[in-house]
Structure formats: structure tokens, C-alpha cells
Design a protein around this motif. Structure first.
Motif, PDB file in Angstrom:
ATOM      1  N   LEU A  44       0.812  -1.219   0.000  1.00 16.35           N
ATOM      2  CA  LEU A  44       0.000   0.000   0.000  1.00 16.35           C
ATOM      3  C   LEU A  44       0.848   1.273   0.000  1.00 16.35           C
ATOM      4  CD1 LEU A  44      -2.632  -1.066   2.685  1.00 16.35           C
ATOM      5  CD2 LEU A  44      -2.873  -1.141   0.197  1.00 16.35           C
ATOM      6  N   ASP A  45       2.150   1.122   0.103  1.00 14.42           N
ATOM      7  CA  ASP A  45       3.044   2.264   0.251  1.00 14.42           C
ATOM      8  C   ASP A  45       3.119   3.105  -1.020  1.00 14.42           C
ATOM      9  OD1 ASP A  45       5.392   3.400   2.021  1.00 14.42           O
ATOM     10  OD2 ASP A  45       6.098   3.323  -0.054  1.00 14.42           O
ATOM     11  N   ASP A  46       3.087   4.419  -0.847  1.00 10.84           N
ATOM     12  CA  ASP A  46       3.232   5.367  -1.959  1.00 10.84           C
ATOM     13  C   ASP A  46       4.447   6.265  -1.772  1.00 10.84           C
ATOM     14  OD1 ASP A  46       1.016   4.558  -3.415  1.00 10.84           O
ATOM     15  OD2 ASP A  46      -0.344   5.924  -2.379  1.00 10.84           O
ATOM     16  N   SER A  47       5.444   5.819  -1.031  1.00 11.10           N
ATOM     17  CA  SER A  47       6.595   6.667  -0.722  1.00 11.10           C
ATOM     18  C   SER A  47       7.319   7.164  -1.965  1.00 11.10           C
ATOM     19  CB  SER A  47       7.589   5.926   0.170  1.00 11.10           C
ATOM     20  OG  SER A  47       7.023   5.674   1.430  1.00 11.10           O
ATOM     21  N   GLU A  48       7.477   6.310  -2.969  1.00 10.95           N
ATOM     22  CA  GLU A  48       8.182   6.742  -4.178  1.00 10.95           C
ATOM     23  C   GLU A  48       7.413   7.840  -4.900  1.00 10.95           C
ATOM     24  OE1 GLU A  48       9.594   3.554  -6.696  1.00 10.95           O
ATOM     25  OE2 GLU A  48       9.923   2.297  -4.941  1.00 10.95           O
ATOM     26  N   VAL A  49       6.098   7.690  -4.976  1.00  9.09           N
ATOM     27  CA  VAL A  49       5.266   8.706  -5.612  1.00  9.09           C
ATOM     28  C   VAL A  49       5.316   9.997  -4.803  1.00  9.09           C
ATOM     29  CG1 VAL A  49       2.891   9.291  -6.258  1.00  9.09           C
ATOM     30  CG2 VAL A  49       3.754   6.992  -6.657  1.00  9.09           C
ATOM     31  N   LEU A  50       5.177   9.878  -3.482  1.00 14.49           N
ATOM     32  CA  LEU A  50       5.234  11.043  -2.606  1.00 14.49           C
ATOM     33  C   LEU A  50       6.587  11.744  -2.720  1.00 14.49           C
ATOM     34  CD1 LEU A  50       3.965  12.832  -0.478  1.00 14.49           C
ATOM     35  CD2 LEU A  50       4.704  11.186   1.256  1.00 14.49           C
ATOM     36  N   GLU A  51       7.648  10.965  -2.819  1.00 11.87           N
ATOM     37  CA  GLU A  51       8.974  11.558  -2.978  1.00 11.87           C
ATOM     38  C   GLU A  51       9.024  12.392  -4.258  1.00 11.87           C
ATOM     39  OE1 GLU A  51      13.688  10.324  -2.904  1.00 11.87           O
ATOM     40  OE2 GLU A  51      12.210   8.761  -3.259  1.00 11.87           O
ATOM     41  N   GLY A  52       8.414  11.901  -5.321  1.00  7.52           N
ATOM     42  CA  GLY A  52       8.359  12.667  -6.569  1.00  7.52           C
ATOM     43  C   GLY A  52       7.631  13.985  -6.394  1.00  7.52           C
ATOM     44  N   TYR A  53       6.496  13.961  -5.680  1.00  6.45           N
ATOM     45  CA  TYR A  53       5.741  15.191  -5.422  1.00  6.45           C
ATOM     46  C   TYR A  53       6.574  16.183  -4.619  1.00  6.45           C
ATOM     47  CZ  TYR A  53       1.547  12.487  -6.687  1.00  6.45           C
ATOM     48  OH  TYR A  53       0.614  11.708  -7.323  1.00  6.45           O
ATOM     49  N   LEU A  54       7.299  15.663  -3.625  1.00  3.57           N
ATOM     50  CA  LEU A  54       8.100  16.543  -2.778  1.00  3.57           C
ATOM     51  C   LEU A  54       9.295  17.097  -3.536  1.00  3.57           C
ATOM     52  CD1 LEU A  54       7.912  14.664   0.629  1.00  3.57           C
ATOM     53  CD2 LEU A  54       6.465  16.502  -0.249  1.00  3.57           C
ATOM     54  N   ARG A  55       9.834  16.329  -4.481  1.00  2.00           N
ATOM     55  CA  ARG A  55      10.919  16.853  -5.335  1.00  2.00           C
ATOM     56  C   ARG A  55      10.387  17.982  -6.228  1.00  2.00           C
ATOM     57  NH1 ARG A  55      15.434  15.285  -3.033  1.00  2.00           N
ATOM     58  NH2 ARG A  55      15.533  13.059  -2.659  1.00  2.00           N
ATOM     59  N   GLU A  56       9.148  17.829  -6.711  1.00  2.00           N
ATOM     60  CA  GLU A  56       8.522  18.914  -7.482  1.00  2.00           C
ATOM     61  C   GLU A  56       8.375  20.158  -6.611  1.00  2.00           C
ATOM     62  OE1 GLU A  56       4.800  17.887  -9.358  1.00  2.00           O
ATOM     63  OE2 GLU A  56       5.541  15.901  -9.876  1.00  2.00           O
ATOM     64  N   ALA A  57       7.927  19.965  -5.372  1.00  2.00           N
ATOM     65  CA  ALA A  57       7.761  21.091  -4.448  1.00  2.00           C
ATOM     66  C   ALA A  57       9.100  21.773  -4.205  1.00  2.00           C
ATOM     67  CB  ALA A  57       7.163  20.611  -3.125  1.00  2.00           C
ATOM     68  N   GLU A  58      10.159  20.971  -4.110  1.00  2.00           N
ATOM     69  CA  GLU A  58      11.499  21.524  -3.901  1.00  2.00           C
ATOM     70  C   GLU A  58      11.909  22.398  -5.080  1.00  2.00           C
ATOM     71  OE1 GLU A  58      16.057  19.960  -3.032  1.00  2.00           O
ATOM     72  OE2 GLU A  58      14.525  18.528  -3.649  1.00  2.00           O
ATOM     73  N   SER A  59      11.650  21.941  -6.297  1.00  2.00           N
ATOM     74  CA  SER A  59      12.043  22.737  -7.456  1.00  2.00           C
ATOM     75  C   SER A  59      11.232  24.031  -7.546  1.00  2.00           C
ATOM     76  CB  SER A  59      11.939  21.923  -8.749  1.00  2.00           C
ATOM     77  OG  SER A  59      10.606  21.593  -9.020  1.00  2.00           O
ATOM     78  N   VAL A  60       9.957  23.974  -7.156  1.00  2.00           N
ATOM     79  CA  VAL A  60       9.140  25.193  -7.135  1.00  2.00           C
ATOM     80  C   VAL A  60       9.687  26.155  -6.086  1.00  2.00           C
ATOM     81  CG1 VAL A  60       6.851  26.103  -6.554  1.00  2.00           C
ATOM     82  CG2 VAL A  60       7.052  24.103  -8.025  1.00  2.00           C
ATOM     83  N   MET A  61      10.019  25.625  -4.901  1.00  2.00           N
ATOM     84  CA  MET A  61      10.547  26.466  -3.832  1.00  2.00           C
ATOM     85  C   MET A  61      11.864  27.111  -4.249  1.00  2.00           C
ATOM     86  SD  MET A  61      10.385  27.767  -0.882  1.00  2.00           S
ATOM     87  CE  MET A  61       9.746  27.099   0.612  1.00  2.00           C
ATOM     88  N   LYS A  62      12.717  26.360  -4.941  1.00  2.00           N
ATOM     89  CA  LYS A  62      14.017  26.895  -5.349  1.00  2.00           C
ATOM     90  C   LYS A  62      13.872  28.019  -6.371  1.00  2.00           C
ATOM     91  CE  LYS A  62      17.314  23.462  -4.100  1.00  2.00           C
ATOM     92  NZ  LYS A  62      18.232  24.234  -3.312  1.00  2.00           N
ATOM     93  N   THR A  63      12.822  28.004  -7.187  1.00  2.00           N
ATOM     94  CA  THR A  63      12.624  29.115  -8.126  1.00  2.00           C
ATOM     95  C   THR A  63      12.210  30.378  -7.381  1.00  2.00           C
ATOM     96  OG1 THR A  63      10.312  28.546  -8.567  1.00  2.00           O
ATOM     97  CG2 THR A  63      11.979  27.608 -10.047  1.00  2.00           C
ATOM     98  N   LYS A  64      11.525  30.223  -6.253  1.00  2.00           N
ATOM     99  CA  LYS A  64      11.087  31.377  -5.464  1.00  2.00           C
ATOM    100  C   LYS A  64      12.168  31.855  -4.506  1.00  2.00           C
ATOM    101  CE  LYS A  64       6.239  30.053  -5.557  1.00  2.00           C
ATOM    102  NZ  LYS A  64       5.085  29.640  -4.784  1.00  2.00           N
ATOM    103  N   ARG A  65      12.886  30.893  -3.919  1.00  2.00           N
ATOM    104  CA  ARG A  65      13.931  31.211  -2.934  1.00  2.00           C
ATOM    105  C   ARG A  65      15.141  30.331  -3.195  1.00  2.00           C
ATOM    106  NH1 ARG A  65      10.299  31.407   2.507  1.00  2.00           N
ATOM    107  NH2 ARG A  65       9.099  33.244   1.955  1.00  2.00           N
TER     108      ARG A  65
END
Length: 122
Positions: free
Chosen positions: A67-88
Motif C-alpha cells: 500500500l506504500d506510496d513513498s516513491e510517488v510522494l517523494e516525486g511530489y516533494l521533489r517537485e515542491a522543492e524545485s518550485v521552492m528553489k525558483t522562489k527562494r
């Protein structure tokens, strides 16, 4: 608002208001018969990119958890990181995923019946 900001409470107030904005929609969904919350992959990705701002995150995955979605969640969080890096661009985000022995029930029982969580996460 300036007094709240100087006291360090402005961000808490902002987060509280964000949560309060979600309550009417939640009540409408429950009134309409919703009993489970199952966000779509697009909703998860969008929410992570828009709102996830933790600078250190540890994802814990169990090797025998279907039932684990850690790999998918990691992908979402990597996307969030790239968005954050464009802002800061000066902000660094540390994201780590650990794969441990166990299954979906292991967080309830712990390794070896509850002993050794510290060693398992090191």
C-alpha cells in the motif's frame, strides 16, 4: 499584524487561516456523504507544489508494504522543492527516504515487537 509578526505569530495565523478556509468545503463533502479522503494524484501533486515547505523530511518506507506510496510522494516533494528553489534559490531542502524491513502494520508494532526504532532509522 505587525505585532503578531514581531512576536513570531504571523505565520501561525496564516497557517490557521489556510486550514479554516478548508473547513466549509470539508463540511459540504461530509454532508454529501463522503466518508473517506482519497485525493487524486493530480491533487496530491498540486498540493505538494503549492504548500509543502519543510526543509528536512524523512520518508519511511517498508519493503513489504504493497500500500506504500513513498516513491510517488517523494516525486511530489521533489517537485515542491524545485518550485521552492525558483522562489527562494538560497533555501536548501533535505529529503531522504529510508526503506526498512517490515510491512504496513510495522509502524503499529515496531521492529522486533517495538524495540530498536532508533537503530532502524539511523
Amino acid at each position: 499584524y505587525a505585532a503578531l509578526r514581531s512576536a513570531g505569530l504571523a505565520s501561525v495565523l496564516d497557517e490557521t487561516l489556510d486550514i479554516a478556509d478548508q473547513v466549509p468545503k470539508l463540511i459540504d463533502e461530509v454532508e454529501g456523504g463522503a466518508r473517506d479522503f482519497t485525493p487524486t494524484p493530480d491533487a496530491m501533486s498540486s498540493a505538494a507544489r503549492r504548500a509543502y515547505r519543510c526543509r528536512r523530511t524523512l520518508l519511511v518506507q517498508f519493503e513489504n508494504d504493497s500500500l506504500d506510496d513513498s516513491e510517488v510522494l517523494e516525486g511530489y516533494l521533489r517537485e515542491a522543492e524545485s518550485v521552492m528553489k525558483t522562489k527562494r534559490p538560497m533555501i536548501t531542502i533535505q529529503l531522504e527516504r529510508k526503506v526498512l524491513e517490515g510491512n504496513h502494520l510495522t509502524p503499529l508494532l515496531g521492529p522486533s515487537g517495538g524495540e530498536g526504532w532508533g537503530e532502524a532509522l539511523e
